[in-house]
Design an enzyme around this catalytic site. Sequence first.
Site, PDB file in Angstrom:
ATOM      1  N   CYS A 114       0.863  -1.189   0.000  1.00 31.95           N
ATOM      2  CA  CYS A 114       0.000   0.000   0.000  1.00 31.95           C
ATOM      3  C   CYS A 114       0.902   1.243   0.000  1.00 31.95           C
ATOM      4  O   CYS A 114       1.746   1.388  -0.880  1.00 31.95           O
ATOM      5  CB  CYS A 114      -0.952  -0.087   1.202  1.00 31.95           C
ATOM      6  SG  CYS A 114      -2.164   1.217   1.408  1.00 31.95           S
ATOM      7  N   ASP A 161      -8.010  -2.984  -8.745  1.00 30.86           N
ATOM      8  CA  ASP A 161      -7.713  -2.048  -7.652  1.00 30.86           C
ATOM      9  C   ASP A 161      -8.355  -0.701  -7.968  1.00 30.86           C
ATOM     10  O   ASP A 161      -7.989  -0.042  -8.944  1.00 30.86           O
ATOM     11  CB  ASP A 161      -6.197  -1.902  -7.512  1.00 30.86           C
ATOM     12  CG  ASP A 161      -5.772  -1.139  -6.266  1.00 30.86           C
ATOM     13  OD1 ASP A 161      -6.517  -0.232  -5.840  1.00 30.86           O
ATOM     14  OD2 ASP A 161      -4.696  -1.443  -5.731  1.00 30.86           O
ATOM     15  N   HIS A 189      -7.288  -3.866  -4.315  1.00 32.50           N
ATOM     16  CA  HIS A 189      -6.276  -3.309  -3.433  1.00 32.50           C
ATOM     17  C   HIS A 189      -6.217  -4.121  -2.141  1.00 32.50           C
ATOM     18  O   HIS A 189      -7.229  -4.520  -1.588  1.00 32.50           O
ATOM     19  CB  HIS A 189      -6.615  -1.849  -3.110  1.00 32.50           C
ATOM     20  CG  HIS A 189      -5.483  -1.108  -2.472  1.00 32.50           C
ATOM     21  ND1 HIS A 189      -4.392  -0.683  -3.175  1.00 32.50           N
ATOM     22  CD2 HIS A 189      -5.264  -0.739  -1.177  1.00 32.50           C
ATOM     23  CE1 HIS A 189      -3.558  -0.059  -2.358  1.00 32.50           C
ATOM     24  NE2 HIS A 189      -4.068  -0.101  -1.135  1.00 32.50           N
TER      25      HIS A 189
END
Length: 219
Positions: A114, A161, A189
């Site tokens: 991330c 994502d 994600h």
Amino acid sequence: MQIELKAADGHRLNAYRAGPADAKRALVVVQEIFGVNRHMRHVCDAFAAEGYAVVCPALFDRVERGVELGYAAEDVARGRDLRAKVDEKDTMLDIEAAAAALPGTAARGIVGYCWGGTIAWWGATRSHSFKAACGWYGGGIAGTRTEKPACPVQLHFGEVDASIPMSDVELIRQAQPGVEIFVYQGAGHGFGCEERGSYKPADADVAQARTLAFFAKHL
């Protein structure tokens, strides 16, 4: 175990350390926007079980100490707010402090998830402390895609994502033809996080196997 690091500007921050002290390979593991929480410790322990010495710095200590968030909507909002308060240059000072805390004779790499995926990319482009860098779903990589990596890089993205469109991944491919990029079909994600609704165990296992093979080759 918890340790304390000291950055070059004097800032002291906490970090999670795992793995053998005499490891031949070592990693800085970089957090998501949720702090050094249970998931990040799980990630560190998994690498430690593979023989890596690992240090995961608490990058939010610059603005608030001891942050450990979950994955609910309010946690996402708070994590984004904290991330916005952290200066990129300060973050890299903390990354360098983490690298310095790894065993001195070990070959050092960096891996992040991330927000940490973007920072791992910066570890390749803004630092000379690492021999290899791996980023999982780093949303800021496309915006800094023209930076020149000083070591081999491997990147992982989810096809669906919502925060990283495939057009961004294509821009990275075009700017960095030497970077190894994997896209996981149908993955979103955070597909590698066992505590998120987007978790895809099969894809996470493949990405982890590729990550380990990448570090085994370059460290």
